[in-house]
Design a protein around this motif. Sequence first.
Motif, PDB file in Angstrom:
ATOM      1  N   GLY A 111       0.564  -1.364   0.401  1.00  0.00           N
ATOM      2  CA  GLY A 111      -0.549  -0.222   0.553  1.00  0.00           C
ATOM      3  C   GLY A 111       0.733   1.330   0.068  1.00  0.00           C
TER       4      GLY A 111
ATOM      5  N   PHE B 253      -6.834   3.082   3.906  1.00  0.00           N
ATOM      6  CA  PHE B 253      -6.855   3.913   3.287  1.00  0.00           C
ATOM      7  C   PHE B 253      -7.103   5.192   3.879  1.00  0.00           C
ATOM      8  CE2 PHE B 253      -5.721   0.622  -0.281  1.00  0.00           C
ATOM      9  CZ  PHE B 253      -4.801   0.940  -0.868  1.00  0.00           C
TER      10      PHE B 253
ATOM     11  N   GLU C 262      -8.592   2.884 -12.201  1.00  0.00           N
ATOM     12  CA  GLU C 262      -9.833   3.425 -11.731  1.00  0.00           C
ATOM     13  C   GLU C 262     -10.603   1.513 -11.378  1.00  0.00           C
ATOM     14  OE1 GLU C 262     -11.077   8.022 -11.650  1.00  0.00           O
ATOM     15  OE2 GLU C 262     -11.035   6.755 -13.429  1.00  0.00           O
TER      16      GLU C 262
ATOM     17  N   TRP D 158      -8.403   8.293  -1.908  1.00  0.00           N
ATOM     18  CA  TRP D 158      -8.923   7.947  -4.201  1.00  0.00           C
ATOM     19  C   TRP D 158      -9.331   7.016  -4.302  1.00  0.00           C
ATOM     20  CZ3 TRP D 158      -6.423   5.045  -7.703  1.00  0.00           C
ATOM     21  CH2 TRP D 158      -6.900   5.003  -9.162  1.00  0.00           C
ATOM     22  N   CYS D 159      -8.434   5.773  -3.444  1.00  0.00           N
ATOM     23  CA  CYS D 159      -7.882   4.044  -3.275  1.00  0.00           C
ATOM     24  C   CYS D 159      -9.452   3.592  -3.356  1.00  0.00           C
ATOM     25  CB  CYS D 159      -6.700   3.393  -3.133  1.00  0.00           C
ATOM     26  SG  CYS D 159      -5.069   4.014  -4.169  1.00  0.00           S
TER      27      CYS D 159
ATOM     28  N   LEU E  84       0.834   7.679  -6.236  1.00  0.00           N
ATOM     29  CA  LEU E  84       0.496   7.667  -6.785  1.00  0.00           C
ATOM     30  C   LEU E  84       0.088   9.542  -6.837  1.00  0.00           C
ATOM     31  CD1 LEU E  84      -2.063   4.881  -6.001  1.00  0.00           C
ATOM     32  CD2 LEU E  84      -1.629   5.564  -8.404  1.00  0.00           C
TER      33      LEU E  84
ATOM     34  N   LYS F 137     -12.611   4.082  -4.476  1.00  0.00           N
ATOM     35  CA  LYS F 137     -12.980   3.684  -5.342  1.00  0.00           C
ATOM     36  C   LYS F 137     -13.266   2.044  -5.277  1.00  0.00           C
ATOM     37  CE  LYS F 137     -11.923   6.534  -8.160  1.00  0.00           C
ATOM     38  NZ  LYS F 137     -12.973   7.157  -8.634  1.00  0.00           N
TER      39      LYS F 137
ATOM     40  N   MET G 271      -9.189  -0.774  -9.166  1.00  0.00           N
ATOM     41  CA  MET G 271      -9.728  -0.474  -7.960  1.00  0.00           C
ATOM     42  C   MET G 271     -11.066  -0.666  -7.903  1.00  0.00           C
ATOM     43  SD  MET G 271      -6.352   0.008  -6.470  1.00  0.00           S
ATOM     44  CE  MET G 271      -6.748   0.613  -5.110  1.00  0.00           C
TER      45      MET G 271
ATOM     46  N   LEU H 174       2.254   2.165  -3.145  1.00  0.00           N
ATOM     47  CA  LEU H 174       1.289   2.225  -4.110  1.00  0.00           C
ATOM     48  C   LEU H 174       0.886   3.783  -4.680  1.00  0.00           C
ATOM     49  CD1 LEU H 174      -0.366   1.748  -6.436  1.00  0.00           C
ATOM     50  CD2 LEU H 174      -2.056   1.130  -4.601  1.00  0.00           C
ATOM     51  N   LEU H 175       0.617   4.033  -2.484  1.00  0.00           N
ATOM     52  CA  LEU H 175       0.494   5.951  -2.217  1.00  0.00           C
ATOM     53  C   LEU H 175       1.462   6.542  -2.816  1.00  0.00           C
ATOM     54  CD1 LEU H 175      -1.794   4.805   0.855  1.00  0.00           C
ATOM     55  CD2 LEU H 175      -2.393   5.609  -1.488  1.00  0.00           C
TER      56      LEU H 175
END
Length: 1146
Positions: free
Chosen positions: A485, A562, A541, A579-580, A492, A583, A544, A488-489
């Motif tokens: 995680g 998240f 998008e 945002w994650c 992004l 979605k 997710m 990924l963050l």
Amino acid sequence: MDEERNQAVFQKFKKTCVPLIGSSLITPSSVGNVVQLLMELTETLREVRASHYRLTSSLISYIFFPLSTILRRNPSSEIPDQILENVITIFTIILEEDWWWNCDLRTWEQLFMLSGAIVTGIETKGQGKTRSDETKDVAVQALVALLRERTHEECRRYQKDANNAMARLAEIKGHVQGANFVPVLGQILDSSLATCMSHHLPLQRHSLQLLDLLVRIYIPDGLSPSVLPGIISTMVKVALGITPSKLSSKGEVVAGALTVMQGIILRAIGDDICVQEGAVRDVNDLDDLTQLATGATEDSAPGTSNSPYATRRTGSWLRGTASQLHIAINSMTSLTSHPNPIASRALVNFSAAILNGTSLTLPQTRPLLLSFLLALSLSDFDSVAKPAQDSLMELLSPSSQVHHALWQTMIQMARDHLAAIPRLLPAHADAKVEHSAKVIEAICALCVTLSDSSHSQGRGLSHLPSISLGIGKLLGPTGGIEKWGWPLLSVLELLPPAIVVTDSSGMQLLLENGSLDLPATAFPSMALKNVASQSTFEALERMMRSLGRASADECLYAAEWFIGVGLGGRTNMSVAALWCAAKLLEGVSGVRLGTPDQINMESSVKSNRLSKLARGLARSLSDLWEESEQEEMGEPAQPTANLDGLQDENLLIEYRKGLAPITLGGRGSQGRPQRGAVKQPSLHKAISLQLISLTCGILQSRSTPLFIYTLYPVLHSIVAEDSYVTETAAASLAFISYSTSFASPRNLVLSNFDYILDAVSRRFTRRWLDVNATKVLVLLVRLAGRDVVDRASDVVEECFDRLDEFHGYEIVVEGLIEVLLEVVKVVEAEDDAHVVHESAFKGEGDLLPGKQRLDAFFHWFHHRHDSGEEQDSEGHGPAPRRPWGEEHEAPKAESAQEKEGDKASDPMADRPPTPAQALTKQIVSRSLYFLTHGVPTVRARILLLLCSAVPILPESGLLPSIHHAWPFILNRLSDPEQFVVSAAAQLIEALAKHMGSFMSRRIWEDVWPRFRSMLNNLEAADANNALARRGRGAVGTESSYTHSHRLYRSMLKTMTAAVKGVQAQDAAVWDLTMSCRRFLSIGAHDELQMCARDLYKAIGQNNEDAVWLVLSATTQTVDGSVAFMLMERWEIEANVNVVLAGLEDT
């Protein structure tokens, strides 16, 4: 009958074959004749074939003889291309008939050698001549006709059994695979690889068909490993368009190349042949396991053919070949996005066949091929997506030998691709990121859609839920979200669009234009910093959402994680976390954010766990708006903690644009700058609004109790300065209205008016003061519209209470006055709220002469106490004064009735005020004190408020307040701020228009002297004004929106109304007539010219001679005594003629 038809057909061929034999020796002069005869023979063959006539063996021999004669009598290199093309074409047509079944192998071999020589170029070798692509294409078609299998339909047509076709094919195959024929086969194979890269499309397509036949049927098993590298290399180039022609490959060409690759891979490195030769071992039972445990080596495997061209399949050969083959297949990843569905379907068939046939020999390629199928299962073409889904279902069915390995591979692929995205994003590898996202999406879709359909059809794919459990485990508490995680963050980084494109100029401006019903607004898009393609961002998008949908409630742990990161700050990582979470929640809930006509809400029952999370999330997000603006925006964007420890692997990739800075004279290398998180408060708000909308979509009607917390943040964001936040808030309001079954946002606001007002009140205290709360009140009034009267009393009381408490804060006072002004404007906009005032002025023609007016006054004075009832002179005797039976009624009731009757009969009594009038009167009476406020904008807004209240209130409700505030209104005409003066002039104009009898004397005595000095001052100021009109006779400004123009207009209209009221002194009228002449000039604004014409027409009704004298003397010399009035720089002749003509008509 058949004999006659045979004879007729024979005669047709005889007309061509006999002359053709005579011209069999080709000379330069006979080339044209031979070509013509061959073309006629070809056309005759096609006509006979179209008539379904079967050529007999004797007739075929008759046709074959002149052709063979031409070939025997002329060297092959000297036969022109056109003649050779026609000869080979005739052979091909004959081969398509019954001849393929009956001709002897010697004749078949001669035709094969002839066609092969043309393709390989052997027959012209050393002659310095090469055949054209068209000639080679005809030869390739002949080879295809010689080698291809016959279909069942052809077997029925020629009355042959399927076994006969297999026997004939086996006979030809055995002959071709002979030791002496293999070199010829290899030469043709090599030449076909060259011709399939030709720019001539028919030759390329037919060469691929020939290669497919050779590698699939005729190449010996021992030879296929030898030709595998060359064929794969060439086919990859053809499929990817890496050919000398530099043209992208068409769908049919790509399909042909993939078919050839599929055939050679299965023949050379397939599981069956490799197990047979001992390159790999297949463990299916205990005996196989025992043999594996004994350590049997590949030396004990059966040997291959003793052919010198054969290659033995060993373990080392398999490892090397598999590695090279994996690289080749990996280079074709771009074919998953090929625009032609034919190529995509061919890739589906290729991937499915290789997965099914090489599970043991190509285990490292299994995820790659599976990713092809998964990506193509999401294709926009149904003709591609459906075969891909069917292939996946077949491969994953229990009857498939590879289903155990595939479902384990799918779970591992989901982990690997999810872990690869953080590495690919900083490298700006959009195509790879999109491919990985599509693979994950397809796996999740396969777990949901296909699993449900297979269960409903009873196919029993029990391992598909295992894939869902694996994905759920990945997003659950034991999935290690902290491991994947944070990386990924960290990559992004979301960005708002550079330009927010909307249907209007902004939601706030749309509301200011008076629209009560908000249109369906889509949520504005956003972008990723490291992604240039919009399709890649949309793929992320969907990925997710699909993860949330596939894992169901198991993903709520990841969503909560998240959300926790997102609520911990307003940095780019917090934005990415929200945002994650959004979605994932869209996927698990089935709610898709969009416009009301595009909202996708699945009618599924939401779990208690999801509903509980939605309620808590709505409360937590609403609390974000309770933080002060200073905490949110005041601090500069400082880098936060270093993220190097979270993404060590990402630091290996650096993407830069422009020139690298070089420092001269320094020692040592500069340290790498630390990467920090940048605050993004606007984007954080926008995604928080999306999450609030999403929670309402999840809870639907159950979200009503949360409106006390959630509606204020949405309305507060609509009036924000950031356009992206504004449009997001407008879309959120429309989405919430639709989700909770309200007809429109206006109905939503009206139903929850008290909730919003309470939220505003709580933000107007000394402990907690939000200066933007007044804007929310303005928006609330605008949305409520005509229904605000029933609820605005609370708003007005709230405003005046806060004005008393915060009267020293300029920005607060200005905002509250704007709310009161908006309430009055909303009431004014309703036609029912307007009061029909009596005629303001009476013209002089309506007045009676002086003596008659005095006589009427004296008559009224003498009879003012007389009863209006006439006395009856006749006597009727005693009579009761009231109805019978009422003698004993209470005297109080009688007196009350008498009072009511007197009140009803009083014509001068005022009507009771309407709720709108009572509300407006309350606002006006309590707002007068702010006419002397120190802030100019507050003074201007109060004047405009009074101006809007004039048409609403009757004389009894308005005039006392105006009389009390008249000195302050006059003082505003000398205000230092011009916009305040303009507002005061507009108020006087409205009063003169609606309250003329009250204002006429005041205007002449108090207002006109000030107007006269203002006209002189404005005339001098326009000379230095940048917006003033230029040129001879120019008056005023170019724009009608300047304060000076509005002031001119108000003056003219006010004096026009005053002139109609009373007969003023001649000196004042003369002064007015002289002062306003310049507005009749054609150099003035059209609106001012019209107002000036109306003014002079009104003056002319009382004093026509003065108007004529002033206007005539201004345009021309009338008399020497008035020569000073001549103004040639003002071109007013046209307007003067209009005014004088209007006076003559009246």
